[in-house]
Structure formats: C-alpha cells, structure tokens
Design an enzyme around this catalytic site. Sequence first.
Site, mmCIF file in Angstrom:
data_model
loop_
_atom_site.group_PDB
_atom_site.id
_atom_site.type_symbol
_atom_site.label_atom_id
_atom_site.label_comp_id
_atom_site.label_asym_id
_atom_site.label_seq_id
_atom_site.Cartn_x
_atom_site.Cartn_y
_atom_site.Cartn_z
ATOM 1 C CB CYS A 64 -3.953 -71.314 -40.884
ATOM 2 S SG CYS A 64 -4.597 -71.342 -42.554
ATOM 3 N NE ARG A 80 -8.177 -77.434 -48.482
ATOM 4 C CZ ARG A 80 -6.865 -77.327 -48.502
ATOM 5 N NH1 ARG A 80 -6.193 -77.670 -49.602
ATOM 6 N NH2 ARG A 80 -6.200 -76.899 -47.442
ATOM 7 C CD GLN A 129 -4.433 -79.646 -44.377
ATOM 8 O OE1 GLN A 129 -4.863 -78.831 -43.565
ATOM 9 N NE2 GLN A 129 -3.887 -79.277 -45.518
ATOM 10 C CG ASP A 189 -2.544 -77.631 -40.752
ATOM 11 O OD1 ASP A 189 -1.407 -77.269 -41.093
ATOM 12 O OD2 ASP A 189 -3.576 -76.974 -40.968
ATOM 13 C CG HIS A 247 -0.711 -73.099 -38.204
ATOM 14 N ND1 HIS A 247 -1.728 -74.025 -38.169
ATOM 15 C CD2 HIS A 247 -0.646 -72.647 -39.478
ATOM 16 C CE1 HIS A 247 -2.276 -74.110 -39.378
ATOM 17 N NE2 HIS A 247 -1.639 -73.287 -40.183
ATOM 18 C CE LYS A 305 3.149 -73.433 -51.997
ATOM 19 N NZ LYS A 305 1.825 -74.073 -52.050
ATOM 20 C CG HIS A 340 0.739 -71.433 -42.524
ATOM 21 N ND1 HIS A 340 -0.637 -71.386 -42.478
ATOM 22 C CD2 HIS A 340 1.156 -70.136 -42.423
ATOM 23 C CE1 HIS A 340 -1.035 -70.125 -42.355
ATOM 24 N NE2 HIS A 340 0.039 -69.348 -42.325
#
Length: 660
Positions: free
Chosen positions: A339, A368, A386, A388, A390, A470, A516
Amino acid sequence: MPAITLPDQSVRVFDEAVTGTTVAAAIGPGLAKAAIAMQVDGQLRDLSHVIEGDAAIRFITRKDPEALELIRHDAAHVLAEAVQELFPGTQVTIGPAIENGFYYDFARNEPFTPEDFPKIEAKMREIIARNAAFQREVWPREQAIAFFEAKGERYKAELIRDLPVDVPISIYRQGEWLDLCRGPHMRSTGDIGSAFKLMKVAGAYWRGDHRNAMLSRIYATAWRDQKELDAYLHQLEEAERRDHRKIGKEMGLFHLQEEAVGSIFWHPKGWRLYTTLQDYMRRRQEAGGYQEVRTPQLVDRKLWEASGHWDKYRENMFIATVDDESEKDRVLALKPMNCPCHVQIFNHGLRSYRELPLRMAEFGACHRYEPSGALHGIMRVRSFVQDDAHIFCAEDQIAAETVEFVALLSAVYRDLGFTDFRVKFSDRPEKRAGSDETWDRSEGALKEACRIAGVEYELNPGEGAFYGPKLEFVLRDAIGRDWQCGTLQVDFVLPERLDAEYVGEDGNRHRPVMLHRAILGSFERFLGILIEEHAGRFPLWLAPVQVAVATIVDEAAPFAREAAAAFRKAGLSVELDLRNEKINRKVVDHIEQRVPVLAVIGRREAEQGKVVLRRLPGREQVEMSLAEAVATLAAEATPPDLKAPEPVADARANAEVAVG
C-alpha cells in the site's frame, strides 16, 4: 427481592438472593434438567452463582453454541485429574478450551506418548461417571500459594503469585480433586458426556518462552455427542487425505527446504497452476478497470515510518543495510505489503477528480517474518505474492466501489468452485491511527456501502486494520473448514500520512479515500486451499496437466506424438506417456497424478486417427476422432471468464453471500 428477566422478557421475582439452579427449577423441571450454565447480564456463570439483585438471565443447554466451550473446559479438568491419578508426581499447569477441543500442559520427567491415551481416556470416563459436582471456592492468596507449593505444584503457585492483587483466587473442586480456575463450569463431571478423544502429544514451553522448561502437552477434542465427534474425526481424515503438502509432493507441484525457510520452490507443474490462476486474475482485474503496476521490493525505512507500518510491523519485516559510504546508515526493508508504494505512484504527478476512482493492482511479492513454528506448507510462508489492489476514490464513491468489488469477488469465487462464504465486519482496534472522528466516518461509510451492496455481515469487534475498518470474506471449503481470504478496507489515514491529494471539481486540493482490497489474498495460501478443496483433482481449466496421451502398443507412438502436438497447439497442457508399461499401470499412475483426462491410443486408434478419452478417476470412456477430441477438450478447458464473461455491475444479483 431480585427481579429476573428471561429472554422472552417475562419477569420472575424472588423473595431473596437466588442461584441459577433455583430459577431454572422455578420455571420448570424440563429446564432444571437441561440447563448446564447461564448468562447473567451477558456474562457466563455457573448455575450455582448467587444472584442478589435484578438481572437478565439466559440459560445454556447442550444445544447452545456456548455449550461446546463449557464441555471442553470441564473435560480439560477431568483430563488433569485423570493424569494425576495415573501418574503421581505430575504437575498440572494450564489447560484451556481451544477451537475444536482443548489441551492441558503437564510437567513430567518423562513425556507422554499416544500409547498412554487408552488408559487416560478410561480413567476420564471413570471420573465422568462419578458425576462429581463442580464447586467454586475463593481462597486467600497466601493460603492458595502455600497449598499448591505443599503439593509440589510450583507452576500453579507461580500463576497465583502473578495474578493481579484485585483478582480473587478462584478454586474449583470436583470431588477430592481441585484446580485453580476462574470458571465457569457446568454442574458436574457427568455433564461432559462421552464424546471426547485424546488426539496427540506435543512439547510446549512454559508460558510460551523458550527459556523456560519444556512441558508435555496433550491435545484432545470434545463434542456434545458421538455424532458430532464422528463428524469431526471424519473431517480430520478428509483433511489429512487432502493435505496440500502430501498432494503437492505426489503431483510434483512444489517443495520446501531448509536453505529457504518459508519460501517455495515451484516445479513446472506447480508453476503452471500458479500462472494459470494469476493469468485468470489478471484478466478479471483488467475487465474490472484495474491498472496493473509493479513496485520495488526494497524500500527505505523512512517510507515505512511515514506510513505508520514501521511502528506496527517492524518485528515482522526483513531488514537490509547498505554497505556503501554514500548511503551510510541507510536502512531498507523488504516490503511486507504494497500500500505505501501504491500511494507513491498516485502521488507522482497531479491527479484530477476525473481520474477517480483510480484502481491500481499489483501481484506484489511481499516478505514477512513468521516464526518457524508458525510456518505451514504453502499456507503460511515468509515469501508470498498478493493479488493486491488499492482504489483511490472520493468519499461519495465508496459505496459504488464496494458494490463493484463484491460483485467481482463473488464471480471469482464461483469460478473457483466456492459458492459458500460469509462476511465479517471488523471495526476499530484498540491500537490504531487516526482520530475517533475519522473512524466514525470510515466505519459509517463502509456500513452504508454494505447496505447498498446488499451485503449481510457479522460483527468482528476490534479486529480492523490499524488504519481503518474492513470486511473479511470467509470461504467454506468442501469439508466445512473456514478460510479468510478476501478483504476490503476503508482507509482515511494513509492518504493523510503520505500526503495524497487530487484536484477536485471545485479546483481545491482534496484527500482521496484509499480502499485496500484483495480477493485471493496470498496466492500461495489460496493455492493450498484450492489443492485441498479439490483434493488435487482440479477442473480441467486449472489442472497442471490437462490431458495425458498414453499408448497401448509401441506401434501407436507416432500417432500419439501427433495427438500430443495437436492438443498442445490448442493450448492444452499435455503429458505424453510412451512407456513400455501395460495400459492398466499407466491408468493407475495418471490417476495418482490427478490428471483429469487420459487419451488412450492403441493400434486400431492409430490406424483410424482416433483417440479414446477417459475421464479420470472414472471408468467411462468415449472414442472420437483426434480433431473432435481436441475441439472438445479445448472448449472445456477454456477459463470461465473467457467462456461467458459475467457482468459485475449489480452486486445484488451477483454476490452470493451466505452469512453463517
């Protein structure tokens, strides 16, 4: 004179303080027999708890959800008593109820083994049959410490010493045996029933600290009745049969090794599965108006400090330093999420309100730190990608974007074979960024978006991200397990911290809202879920090997090569099996490899230009010309989104959200 309000809003008034047992008996003998505990003003209590003033009561029976935790909690006490009767000198430590069961940690010179289970279970059944009442006592702190120390129970004494001074020392008896416990419990050991089973033994450090002594932990499961226990044991058997690590090895999809802990070595078949899923998601996102980007792996800590992630996630980051005089003291981190980097792309140049909503997607490689003990195949890793994205939008666009996202997510899940999922709404956590006013706005906006999108949800208090509330989308797989995969988060905080702006229609600068979102989450984890959902037998469009061309006789080899080439030209993944083996052996081998279709070619088929298609693991087969076989399988292997693209405009029509 306590006035007791019942769930139907009727009120019973008593002349003096009463216990739950007294109230249940006053209502009727059926309830008195069925009740095992109660809620008093929302707090779970023993039936023996004394109610001195007005209160709202709900009685708990074995049919209620709370019963399972009570059964497991009480069974843990019975396990501890059984162990101490059978193995004198064993110290008890802690034994909580957990999901699907309970455990108890014991201090013993010789660890337990599964061979000890039958006699422990037999002793537990004996204790349960005694039907000893659970009785709560409150002891003076020093008396409790002295009692347990005199018994050699140093762990219990330590627990008592560490309790806050204002916490009462609660002791529960069951016959002659007792334990430190805050409760509550059911009426007696007989309420536990016989639907329990000891499952496994593991080592566990006292209080989870590797510097402390290693204890022997016995895991167990307990249920309301034998039917529930049998169903759970069957689910475990199915889970073992479907274990993605086992199937991945059998199919040659991937492997893991010590030289790259928490990272995956994808083999050719596994990588084909991976890229097939990724290509599908890329097409879905492009059709949904997303622009794909790529951002750096190593990012200066200054950005993570500015975003707030350094304070929240520093312990989970992999850190690198630069050994260069011109960059002395620079600290970089492998990105754990995408992000902040996406905000940098948004900030590169002046944005206009006409560009909003701007949907930015990345198959972002993240790292991670996960403790080695938490790693689990490809489900829990340190290096992952991911799906992912945004969405930068105006506040009044949140609802429309939520509608679009839920529709897209629903279509993807259906295509991948998941029709049953539920939604959780996670609101503000205790530790968070942003003001209460900001959180009021973001939570209100997300709830209104859910209303407009027709999304029903269950509350998940305090589990929001540190920057915003979320939605969590929880899948249910073929054997009833839940997996939290998709997410949609409303963020007013990060655009503020990273100074994201756009020029509004009024000519002024405004902060965008940042949504997100992910549908699969981690590709690695989702592929593990898919492997277990399908037990490795993927639908044809996803299968790593879609068709195996196998010969019956050597003379068929030239035509088999021709057939394999034709299938490949049509875009199918093909394995050519020309081994000098009997066809039955080849069938067995390809069934074990979870190949969905076997194209068999013998002497006659080769002469006539035909193949025999057999759907594995079944026995049915059909003969057809090579051209017909190619056309049939190519059509069947077309990904769902290319077969019949589904509109994503109406989330109410597309979203199949089952709240359970």
